[in-house]
Design a protein around this motif. Structure first.
Motif, PDB file in Angstrom:
ATOM      1  N   THR A 197     104.590  40.759 -88.581  1.00 50.07           N
ATOM      2  CA  THR A 197     105.411  42.258 -88.639  1.00 50.07           C
ATOM      3  C   THR A 197     105.462  42.802 -89.953  1.00 50.07           C
ATOM      4  N   GLU A 198     104.502  42.067 -90.782  1.00 43.78           N
ATOM      5  CA  GLU A 198     104.506  42.514 -92.227  1.00 43.78           C
ATOM      6  C   GLU A 198     103.657  43.972 -92.168  1.00 43.78           C
ATOM      7  N   ALA A 199     103.797  44.748 -93.635  1.00 41.23           N
ATOM      8  CA  ALA A 199     103.091  45.738 -93.465  1.00 41.23           C
ATOM      9  C   ALA A 199     101.744  45.878 -93.649  1.00 41.23           C
ATOM     10  N   TYR A 200     101.116  44.752 -94.126  1.00 45.07           N
ATOM     11  CA  TYR A 200      99.743  44.705 -94.339  1.00 45.07           C
ATOM     12  C   TYR A 200      98.888  44.295 -93.002  1.00 45.07           C
ATOM     13  N   VAL A 201      99.777  43.561 -92.055  1.00 42.83           N
ATOM     14  CA  VAL A 201      99.300  43.318 -90.707  1.00 42.83           C
ATOM     15  C   VAL A 201      99.068  44.627 -90.153  1.00 42.83           C
ATOM     16  N   ALA A 218      96.315  46.712 -90.988  1.00 44.33           N
ATOM     17  CA  ALA A 218      95.026  46.094 -90.461  1.00 44.33           C
ATOM     18  C   ALA A 218      94.909  46.734 -89.145  1.00 44.33           C
ATOM     19  N   LYS A 219      96.057  46.898 -88.318  1.00 39.79           N
ATOM     20  CA  LYS A 219      95.782  47.346 -87.067  1.00 39.79           C
ATOM     21  C   LYS A 219      95.593  48.929 -86.987  1.00 39.79           C
ATOM     22  N   VAL A 220      96.109  49.592 -87.685  1.00 40.85           N
ATOM     23  CA  VAL A 220      95.966  50.905 -87.824  1.00 40.85           C
ATOM     24  C   VAL A 220      94.424  51.395 -88.285  1.00 40.85           C
ATOM     25  N   HIS A 257      93.906  37.704 -92.084  1.00 43.24           N
ATOM     26  CA  HIS A 257      95.168  38.234 -92.488  1.00 43.24           C
ATOM     27  C   HIS A 257      96.289  37.003 -92.444  1.00 43.24           C
ATOM     28  N   VAL A 258      96.473  36.579 -91.112  1.00 43.52           N
ATOM     29  CA  VAL A 258      97.821  35.895 -90.749  1.00 43.52           C
ATOM     30  C   VAL A 258      97.440  34.512 -90.897  1.00 43.52           C
ATOM     31  N   LEU A 259      96.512  33.916 -90.601  1.00 40.85           N
ATOM     32  CA  LEU A 259      96.297  32.476 -91.076  1.00 40.85           C
ATOM     33  C   LEU A 259      96.272  32.082 -92.248  1.00 40.85           C
ATOM     34  N   ARG A 260      95.738  32.670 -93.023  1.00 43.31           N
ATOM     35  CA  ARG A 260      95.725  32.564 -94.568  1.00 43.31           C
ATOM     36  C   ARG A 260      97.073  32.179 -95.191  1.00 43.31           C
ATOM     37  N   ASN A 261      98.146  33.145 -94.810  1.00 42.22           N
ATOM     38  CA  ASN A 261      99.249  33.055 -95.236  1.00 42.22           C
ATOM     39  C   ASN A 261     100.334  32.149 -94.197  1.00 42.22           C
ATOM     40  N   ALA A 262      99.963  31.579 -93.377  1.00 39.65           N
ATOM     41  CA  ALA A 262     100.900  30.933 -92.409  1.00 39.65           C
ATOM     42  C   ALA A 262     100.629  29.451 -92.764  1.00 39.65           C
TER      43      ALA A 262
END
Length: 346
Positions: A203-207, A210-212, A224-229
């Protein structure tokens, strides 16, 4: 105070100028820690480091092989007391106790590496997919993870040992039996952590950005997600490593471990020394048991220290108690004292 002084007192500027190795895992936490937490972390790192180095250099450190029963002078003899050519004595089977303890570090390290690596790989992948995609797949995986999490580790290890190797196994079979059982039990732990982090991060802005711009689902998940999770994985890794050693020792103690001619294993040596204790022969059980206790203690100290240092409340309190907090706050205090009651500079 000049702008130059204010900049030099800014903690962000210190962090920017710090050497890169200061930001490495464990090194960063060691620099953060103070007092008792630093002492616990240092002791844990020392014990764990000795354990790893002993496992790596076991062929050079051990005076004999793990299954060696004789030298140029003949057989070692069973239950020989410590001293002479056998510093820690010999076992009921005629093996050198010191050599068995040293070679046992290799078996323990192999189980830790195989079990935890497999657990992380499977748990992280399932948690990432479940948390990001959601829907019915997420619900099914959560139910399965909760069901597997209810199984006792040691009981599952016994079943795996029987299925894989019939209870008595060679080195590869024994390591795989313990590693697979630990993997199955620990997957839900990594799954839960990664899934919770993924649900928050997606739900973060950078995700959303990336979708946009049209990034694919796989690119967003793994780039994007895995690196921060995965930031909390070192904490779980250390805590689960000690459990892996205890599970392996439990298998060997119950007779479902590795054969003594295939590898040295502390749990098996403890099982063989039960009858020695009642006869006053203490050295065959003391040193393998002490090895288990020390290694588990060292890894647990590292894990608990890292867990405490990751707590934001403890981190804030340490900053407030740190002597470096006063110089940082000094510019604001000076500016306040140099202002009169009307708000104009004195």
């Amino acid at each position: 105070m000049t702008n130059t002084d204010a900049t030099s007192a800014d903690p962000a500027s210190f962090a920017a100028r710090a050497p890169r190795w200061h930001h490495l895992p464990v090194v960063h936490q060691l620099r953060q820690s103070v007092g008792l937490q630093r002492g616990m972390l240092v002791v844990g790192l020392v014990i764990t480091g000795i354990f790893i180095l002993t496992a790596i250099f076991a062929p050079l450190l051990a005076p004999y092989g793990f299954a060696e029963l004789q030298d140029e002078n003949g057989n070692f003899g069973a239950q020989q007391p410590p001293g002479g050519a056998h510093i820690l004595g010999t076992t009921v089977g005629g093996y050198d106790v010191l050599s068995r303890v040293i070679w046992g570090t290799q078996t323990a390290l192999a189980v830790i590496v195989v079990a935890v690596v497999l657990s992380i790989f499977a748990g992280v992948l399932l948690g990432l997919v479940s948390g990001y995609l959601g829907g019915w797949l997420d619900r099914v995986l959560v139910v399965i993870a909760d069901a597997v999490f209810a199984f006792p580790t040691l009981l599952l290890a016994i079943v795996a040992a029987i299925v894989i190797s019939g209870g008595q196994s060679k080195l590869l079979g024994g390591v795989l039996a313990a590693a697979i059982s630990i993997t199955v039990v620990y997957i839900p732990q990594y799954f839960r952590v990664i899934r919770a982090e993924t649900v928050r991060i997606k739900t973060e802005a950078y995700v959303e950005s990336a979708k946009v711009i049209g990034s694919s689902t796989s690119r967003i998940m793994f780039r994007h997600v895995l690196r921060n999770a995965t930031r909390t994985l070192p904490l779980i890794f250390t805590l689960n490593s000690s459990e892996a050693i205890l599970t392996l020792a439990g298998l060997g103690f119950l007779g479902f471990g590795i054969e003594p001619t295939s590898a040295a294993e502390w749990g098996y040596d403890l099982n063989r020394s039960i009858s020695d204790v009642t006869s006053g022969i203490w050295w065959t059980s003391l040193f393998p048991g002490l090895a288990i206790v020390l290694v588990v203690l060292g890894i647990t100290l590292v894990g608990e220290s890292l867990n405490d240092l990751a707590d934001p409340r403890l981190r804030t309190r340490r900053k407030a108690d740190s002597p470096t907090a006063t110089p940082i706050a000094a510019p604001d205090m000076a500016a306040t004292s140099a202002t009169d009651s009307t708000g104009a500079p004195a």
